[in-house]
Design a protein around this motif. Sequence first.
Motif, PDB file in Angstrom:
ATOM      1  N   ALA A   1       0.842  -1.204   0.000  1.00 34.08           N
ATOM      2  CA  ALA A   1       0.000   0.000   0.000  1.00 34.08           C
ATOM      3  C   ALA A   1       0.876   1.252   0.000  1.00 34.08           C
ATOM      4  O   ALA A   1       0.582   2.219  -0.714  1.00 34.08           O
ATOM      5  CB  ALA A   1      -0.939  -0.012   1.202  1.00 34.08           C
ATOM      6  N   SER A   2       1.944   1.235   0.761  1.00 37.97           N
ATOM      7  CA  SER A   2       2.860   2.381   0.783  1.00 37.97           C
ATOM      8  C   SER A   2       3.489   2.597  -0.584  1.00 37.97           C
ATOM      9  O   SER A   2       3.624   3.732  -1.053  1.00 37.97           O
ATOM     10  CB  SER A   2       3.966   2.170   1.821  1.00 37.97           C
ATOM     11  N   TRP A   3       3.869   1.517  -1.243  1.00 40.35           N
ATOM     12  CA  TRP A   3       4.468   1.623  -2.570  1.00 40.35           C
ATOM     13  C   TRP A   3       3.461   2.189  -3.578  1.00 40.35           C
ATOM     14  O   TRP A   3       3.796   3.059  -4.373  1.00 40.35           O
ATOM     15  CB  TRP A   3       4.974   0.243  -3.022  1.00 40.35           C
ATOM     16  N   VAL A   4       2.214   1.694  -3.534  1.00 37.10           N
ATOM     17  CA  VAL A   4       1.175   2.163  -4.453  1.00 37.10           C
ATOM     18  C   VAL A   4       0.907   3.653  -4.230  1.00 37.10           C
ATOM     19  O   VAL A   4       0.833   4.428  -5.194  1.00 37.10           O
ATOM     20  CB  VAL A   4      -0.124   1.330  -4.294  1.00 37.10           C
ATOM     21  N   VAL A   5       0.784   4.065  -2.985  1.00 38.26           N
ATOM     22  CA  VAL A   5       0.550   5.482  -2.688  1.00 38.26           C
ATOM     23  C   VAL A   5       1.737   6.320  -3.163  1.00 38.26           C
ATOM     24  O   VAL A   5       1.564   7.385  -3.755  1.00 38.26           O
ATOM     25  CB  VAL A   5       0.288   5.684  -1.173  1.00 38.26           C
ATOM     26  N   GLY A   6       2.942   5.827  -2.941  1.00 41.55           N
ATOM     27  CA  GLY A   6       4.132   6.536  -3.402  1.00 41.55           C
ATOM     28  C   GLY A   6       4.164   6.683  -4.912  1.00 41.55           C
ATOM     29  O   GLY A   6       4.519   7.736  -5.442  1.00 41.55           O
ATOM     30  N   LYS A   7       3.795   5.630  -5.634  1.00 42.48           N
ATOM     31  CA  LYS A   7       3.761   5.685  -7.093  1.00 42.48           C
ATOM     32  C   LYS A   7       2.695   6.662  -7.575  1.00 42.48           C
ATOM     33  O   LYS A   7       2.928   7.448  -8.499  1.00 42.48           O
ATOM     34  CB  LYS A   7       3.478   4.295  -7.683  1.00 42.48           C
ATOM     35  N   TYR A   8       1.524   6.615  -6.950  1.00 39.42           N
ATOM     36  CA  TYR A   8       0.463   7.550  -7.319  1.00 39.42           C
ATOM     37  C   TYR A   8       0.948   8.993  -7.137  1.00 39.42           C
ATOM     38  O   TYR A   8       0.798   9.832  -8.021  1.00 39.42           O
ATOM     39  CB  TYR A   8      -0.797   7.306  -6.488  1.00 39.42           C
ATOM     40  N   ASN A   9       1.544   9.258  -5.979  1.00 42.21           N
ATOM     41  CA  ASN A   9       2.060  10.600  -5.709  1.00 42.21           C
ATOM     42  C   ASN A   9       3.143  10.990  -6.708  1.00 42.21           C
ATOM     43  O   ASN A   9       3.226  12.147  -7.128  1.00 42.21           O
ATOM     44  CB  ASN A   9       2.578  10.698  -4.277  1.00 42.21           C
ATOM     45  N   SER A  10       3.949  10.029  -7.113  1.00 45.25           N
ATOM     46  CA  SER A  10       4.984  10.282  -8.108  1.00 45.25           C
ATOM     47  C   SER A  10       4.360  10.694  -9.443  1.00 45.25           C
ATOM     48  O   SER A  10       4.816  11.642 -10.087  1.00 45.25           O
ATOM     49  CB  SER A  10       5.842   9.031  -8.289  1.00 45.25           C
ATOM     50  N   PHE A  11       3.314   9.999  -9.851  1.00 42.31           N
ATOM     51  CA  PHE A  11       2.617  10.358 -11.089  1.00 42.31           C
ATOM     52  C   PHE A  11       2.034  11.770 -10.990  1.00 42.31           C
ATOM     53  O   PHE A  11       2.111  12.557 -11.934  1.00 42.31           O
ATOM     54  CB  PHE A  11       1.487   9.374 -11.401  1.00 42.31           C
ATOM     55  N   VAL A  12       1.443  12.085  -9.852  1.00 41.98           N
ATOM     56  CA  VAL A  12       0.858  13.417  -9.663  1.00 41.98           C
ATOM     57  C   VAL A  12       1.940  14.486  -9.753  1.00 41.98           C
ATOM     58  O   VAL A  12       1.785  15.496 -10.455  1.00 41.98           O
ATOM     59  CB  VAL A  12       0.115  13.505  -8.310  1.00 41.98           C
TER      60      VAL A  12
END
Length: 178
Positions: free
Chosen positions: A23-34
């Motif tokens: 979940a931390s990785w997914v949130v980090g990736k989402y934030n990276s895309f943003v």
Amino acid sequence: MEQNFWQKNKTWIIVLAVVVVLASWVVGKYNSFVVQNEGIDNQWAQVENQYQRRFDLIPNIVNTVKGVAGQEQKVFGDIAEARTRYSGAISPDEKARAASKVESALGRLLVIAENYPVLQSSQAYIALMVSLEGTENRISVERMKYNDLVKNLNANVKTFPNSILASIFGVAERSYFE
């Protein structure tokens, strides 16, 4: 009692830890895309800022050339039409196409101006050309920065497993400024 708790729930604790890490990785990736998309939007604003600077110079150049080369009405109309297209463009792709039309019309104007030695020696014209040259250099730099940011996002969106998350989050490749 405590040791018994850990032994009984060892599998659940491991599963929970894996879920938290994922979940931390997914949130980090989402934030990276943003962050990458916002960076691209910001850089596009810088490109547009430099285009606006160029567009602000164009009427002065046109008026200076008109004073000497008034019979070249077609190119003046082409410049006005190209500027109108750019103003009406919405997406970066549309604006890029419209900007290339402005560049083409402006290039024709500058070719016409070269045929008038009186104009070439005018201090006002020379100052406008220096300003235009500086603006063109700025545009080139801002376009390059924009394309670098787009390249980074596109690589991120295309690589596995980021490509899966990108499609889930609706993040798509962006177009280069050509």
